[in-house]
Motif scaffolding. Structure first.
Motif, PDB file in Angstrom:
ATOM      1  N   VAL A 135       0.843  -1.203   0.000  1.00  0.00           N
ATOM      2  CA  VAL A 135       0.000   0.000   0.000  1.00  0.00           C
ATOM      3  C   VAL A 135       0.875   1.248   0.000  1.00  0.00           C
ATOM      4  O   VAL A 135       2.064   1.205   0.329  1.00  0.00           O
ATOM      5  N   THR A 136       0.271   2.358  -0.363  1.00  0.00           N
ATOM      6  CA  THR A 136       0.878   3.675  -0.177  1.00  0.00           C
ATOM      7  C   THR A 136       0.225   4.294   1.046  1.00  0.00           C
ATOM      8  O   THR A 136      -1.003   4.361   1.142  1.00  0.00           O
ATOM      9  N   CYS A 137       1.055   4.713   2.002  1.00  0.00           N
ATOM     10  CA  CYS A 137       0.555   5.159   3.302  1.00  0.00           C
ATOM     11  C   CYS A 137       0.564   6.692   3.384  1.00  0.00           C
ATOM     12  O   CYS A 137       1.627   7.325   3.291  1.00  0.00           O
ATOM     13  N   ILE A 138      -0.605   7.278   3.564  1.00  0.00           N
ATOM     14  CA  ILE A 138      -0.743   8.731   3.673  1.00  0.00           C
ATOM     15  C   ILE A 138      -0.584   9.146   5.133  1.00  0.00           C
ATOM     16  O   ILE A 138      -1.366   8.745   5.999  1.00  0.00           O
ATOM     17  N   LEU A 192      -0.803  15.257   3.831  1.00  0.00           N
ATOM     18  CA  LEU A 192      -2.158  15.741   3.571  1.00  0.00           C
ATOM     19  C   LEU A 192      -2.171  17.004   2.716  1.00  0.00           C
ATOM     20  O   LEU A 192      -2.989  17.137   1.811  1.00  0.00           O
ATOM     21  N   ASN A 193      -1.251  17.932   2.998  1.00  0.00           N
ATOM     22  CA  ASN A 193      -1.204  19.139   2.174  1.00  0.00           C
ATOM     23  C   ASN A 193      -0.867  18.802   0.731  1.00  0.00           C
ATOM     24  O   ASN A 193      -1.441  19.370  -0.210  1.00  0.00           O
ATOM     25  N   GLY A 194       0.076  17.878   0.540  1.00  0.00           N
ATOM     26  CA  GLY A 194       0.437  17.478  -0.818  1.00  0.00           C
ATOM     27  C   GLY A 194      -0.693  16.767  -1.531  1.00  0.00           C
ATOM     28  O   GLY A 194      -0.886  16.923  -2.740  1.00  0.00           O
ATOM     29  N   LEU A 195      -1.461  15.989  -0.779  1.00  0.00           N
ATOM     30  CA  LEU A 195      -2.619  15.311  -1.361  1.00  0.00           C
ATOM     31  C   LEU A 195      -3.632  16.327  -1.860  1.00  0.00           C
ATOM     32  O   LEU A 195      -4.289  16.134  -2.881  1.00  0.00           O
ATOM     33  N   ASN A 196      -3.733  17.450  -1.140  1.00  0.00           N
ATOM     34  CA  ASN A 196      -4.637  18.527  -1.536  1.00  0.00           C
ATOM     35  C   ASN A 196      -4.024  19.450  -2.590  1.00  0.00           C
ATOM     36  O   ASN A 196      -4.696  20.367  -3.065  1.00  0.00           O
ATOM     37  N   GLY A 197      -2.731  19.231  -2.908  1.00  0.00           N
ATOM     38  CA  GLY A 197      -2.095  20.056  -3.936  1.00  0.00           C
ATOM     39  C   GLY A 197      -1.300  21.214  -3.406  1.00  0.00           C
ATOM     40  O   GLY A 197      -0.925  22.119  -4.158  1.00  0.00           O
ATOM     41  N   ASN A 198      -0.988  21.218  -2.100  1.00  0.00           N
ATOM     42  CA  ASN A 198      -0.235  22.325  -1.506  1.00  0.00           C
ATOM     43  C   ASN A 198       1.102  21.830  -0.971  1.00  0.00           C
ATOM     44  O   ASN A 198       1.291  21.669   0.222  1.00  0.00           O
ATOM     45  N   PHE A 254      -9.305  14.679   1.248  1.00  0.00           N
ATOM     46  CA  PHE A 254     -10.387  13.816   0.815  1.00  0.00           C
ATOM     47  C   PHE A 254      -9.966  13.056  -0.431  1.00  0.00           C
ATOM     48  O   PHE A 254      -9.046  13.451  -1.150  1.00  0.00           O
ATOM     49  N   ILE A 255     -10.635  11.954  -0.660  1.00  0.00           N
ATOM     50  CA  ILE A 255     -10.275  11.038  -1.738  1.00  0.00           C
ATOM     51  C   ILE A 255     -11.354  11.064  -2.817  1.00  0.00           C
ATOM     52  O   ILE A 255     -12.548  10.968  -2.519  1.00  0.00           O
ATOM     53  N   LEU A 311      -7.194   8.570  -6.515  1.00  0.00           N
ATOM     54  CA  LEU A 311      -6.711   7.189  -6.509  1.00  0.00           C
ATOM     55  C   LEU A 311      -5.862   6.882  -7.736  1.00  0.00           C
ATOM     56  O   LEU A 311      -4.928   6.068  -7.671  1.00  0.00           O
ATOM     57  N   LEU A 312      -6.130   7.568  -8.855  1.00  0.00           N
ATOM     58  CA  LEU A 312      -5.367   7.344 -10.083  1.00  0.00           C
ATOM     59  C   LEU A 312      -3.942   7.891  -9.995  1.00  0.00           C
ATOM     60  O   LEU A 312      -3.099   7.548 -10.831  1.00  0.00           O
ATOM     61  N   ARG A 313      -3.663   8.718  -8.997  1.00  0.00           N
ATOM     62  CA  ARG A 313      -2.320   9.281  -8.848  1.00  0.00           C
ATOM     63  C   ARG A 313      -1.337   8.273  -8.238  1.00  0.00           C
ATOM     64  O   ARG A 313      -0.133   8.544  -8.180  1.00  0.00           O
ATOM     65  N   PHE A 314      -1.836   7.134  -7.795  1.00  0.00           N
ATOM     66  CA  PHE A 314      -0.993   6.189  -7.067  1.00  0.00           C
ATOM     67  C   PHE A 314      -1.061   4.801  -7.698  1.00  0.00           C
ATOM     68  O   PHE A 314      -2.107   4.378  -8.168  1.00  0.00           O
ATOM     69  N   GLN A 315       0.060   4.106  -7.673  1.00  0.00           N
ATOM     70  CA  GLN A 315       0.122   2.746  -8.216  1.00  0.00           C
ATOM     71  C   GLN A 315      -0.459   1.718  -7.253  1.00  0.00           C
ATOM     72  O   GLN A 315      -0.942   0.671  -7.683  1.00  0.00           O
ATOM     73  N   ASN A 316      -0.390   2.000  -5.963  1.00  0.00           N
ATOM     74  CA  ASN A 316      -0.861   1.054  -4.949  1.00  0.00           C
ATOM     75  C   ASN A 316      -2.177   1.539  -4.337  1.00  0.00           C
ATOM     76  O   ASN A 316      -2.513   2.725  -4.424  1.00  0.00           O
ATOM     77  N   PRO A 317      -2.910   0.649  -3.671  1.00  0.00           N
ATOM     78  CA  PRO A 317      -4.049   1.095  -2.864  1.00  0.00           C
ATOM     79  C   PRO A 317      -3.564   2.053  -1.775  1.00  0.00           C
ATOM     80  O   PRO A 317      -2.398   2.005  -1.363  1.00  0.00           O
TER      81      PRO A 317
END
Length: 454
Positions: free
Chosen positions: A258-261, A266-272, A314-315, A320-326
């Motif tokens: 898995v890819t662990c967030i 979290l900021n990077g997931l939101n684009g910051n 949020f997901i 989900l398409l940005r990551f190779q793993n769940p």
């Protein structure tokens, strides 16, 4: 690389320390001269910098050096290796070594990328007991290899073009986010959502401004639209899932990759900012903890004296398409699933408004010096306005394509960053030519999408 030059940096550039004017002298502060700290570089995360949080006056210049436009700023402590280029005359604090190149020999953008590649080397050159610092004399003796000036400029242009594409996507995302945030404030803070009234002349007009009925709520001690409810945050939530950290490598029953967030992601997931979540292995039996479309992630432990816990991401399908793993969140976070998917974006912007206003500072505890969000207490006791479903649904339908485009832009940025980071060492080691890199870049290019702000 046989024709590359090999010089000490001090031979081809002038290096200046920064400084901090006395904070006890008010005459030194709040002037028209930009004053940069490492925090400004960390917050802005851009190649060029034009402003910081604070400014100084002309009087303060007697204690520091005014650096010219084009100076390469290198943080030299806490941490070593943050980089930016001044896009105007400015000054810095003592946390920098500021490099003014001899422009007849060395191109400042080439040096920026070269030092970016050598960040670990520079960090290893630091010394000190409390924290490591890179000294001016050490940096002056640091040897760099570089080609002739035209080749430097060509290399820098290829890398800069990639950064420019990334920054354009970031700019589009900022504007898209501003559109969504403005509509949220208009509909759910000012209560000027489209009036659902069937009365002649009222339908579709801003609700409150057009005379929509407002009712005083004794719990919130303010007026809310008629028919809207007040609920605890827990009443929005269907279920929550604890995070997992698993193992660093596959072993025993820890087989699910898995890819662990983490909270830091979290900021990077939101684009910051940067997004570099680790790969982990969890128990197959814990697959119920995997993140799904419309899940939310809340940081439970972390924060700082100036930043509360409770950052949110949020997901979506595009995420989900940005990551190779769940995806899974770490055990310092918690995942949430709402009862109604169409309330997702209303929940997100409402939570972020509470976070930005410092509300979550009041719901923190400490364990062994680490701040923890008292999540259960907060969501079961804190109450907010709960809008009617049809209004939340309209907001969802407006924001969904915005967030979809943002995530697509972030995916493209991810690909561009990977290409840039592959090219950087290849360029600096002479393993690829500019012509070869341009061919690679053309192959990776996608048709451009013109964006017009609505």
């Amino acid at each position: 690389m046989n024709n590359w030059n090999y010089f000490e940096l001090g031979q081809i550039a002038s290096i200046y320390n920064g400084s901090t004017p006395s904070t006890n002298n008010e005459d030194y502060w709040n002037g028209d001269i930009i004053w940069i700290t490492p925090k400004d570089l960390s917050d802005q995360n851009q190649k060029y910098i034009i402003k910081g949080e604070r400014t100084i006056t002309q009087k303060a210049l007697s204690n520091t050096k005014l650096l010219p436009n084009g100076t390469v700023l290198l943080s030299s402590r806490a941490p070593i290796g943050l980089l930016s280029i001044a896009s105007t005359d400015l000054v810095t604090n003592q946390g920098f070594k500021n490099i003014v190149v001899n422009a007849d020999i060395l191109h400042n953008e080439f040096l920026y990328y070269y030092l970016k590649l050598k960040k670990n080397e520079l960090n290893n050159l630091g010394s000190g007991t409390t924290f490591k610092e890179l000294s001016k004399s050490t940096l002056e003796k640091y040897k760099i290899k570089f080609p002739d000036l035209p080749t430097q400029k060509s290399i820098a242009k290829v890398l800069s073009d990639l950064d420019a594409k990334i920054e354009l996507n970031n700019k589009i995302n900022r504007e898209l986010e501003a559109m969504a945030k403005t509509l949220y404030d208009y509909w759910f803070v000012q209560f000027d959502f489209p009036n659902p009234s069937t009365s002649s002349g009222q339908a579709g007009k801003p609700y409150k401004s057009s005379g929509g009925t407002m009712v005083y709520n004794t719990e919130l001690k303010r007026e809310i639209p008629e028919g809207w409810e007040v609920k605890t945050i827990s009443e929005w939530i269907k279920k929550d899932k604890n995070g997992d950290w698993g193992k660093e490598t596959e072993e025993g029953n820890y087989q699910l990759k898995v890819t662990c967030i983490r909270g830091a992601d979290l900021n990077g997931l939101n684009g910051n900012g940067e997004l570099k979540p680790p790969t982990r292995f969890i128990l197959v039996n814990n697959s119920n903890k995997l993140l799904e479309n419309h899940d939310l992630i809340v940081e439970i432990s972390g924060g700082s004296p100036t930043q509360s816990t409770g950052r949110l991401a949020f997901i979506t399908e595009e995420t989900l398409l940005r990551f190779q793993n769940p995806l899974i969140c770490s055990n310092f976070c918690k995942a949430l699933t709402l009862k109604e998917e169409k309330y997702l974006y209303n929940f997100v912007y409402q939570w972020n408004r509470l976070y930005d206003n410092g509300v979550l500072f009041g719901w923190e505890g400490k364990t062994s010096g680490i701040k923890n969000l008292l999540f259960e207490s907060f969501v079961t006791k804190h109450k907010e306005v709960f809008p009617k479903y049809e209004i939340a649904e309209k907001f969802y339908d407006f924001v969904k394509p915005i967030q979809s485009q943002k995530q697509k832009n972030l995916l493209q940025n991810q690909q561009l960053s990977e290409l840039r980071d592959w090219l950087l060492p290849m360029f600096m080691n002479g393993q690829v030519t500019v012509t070869e890199a341009e061919e690679k870049l053309n192959m990776a290019a996608e048709p451009s999408v013109e964006y017009k702000k609505g």
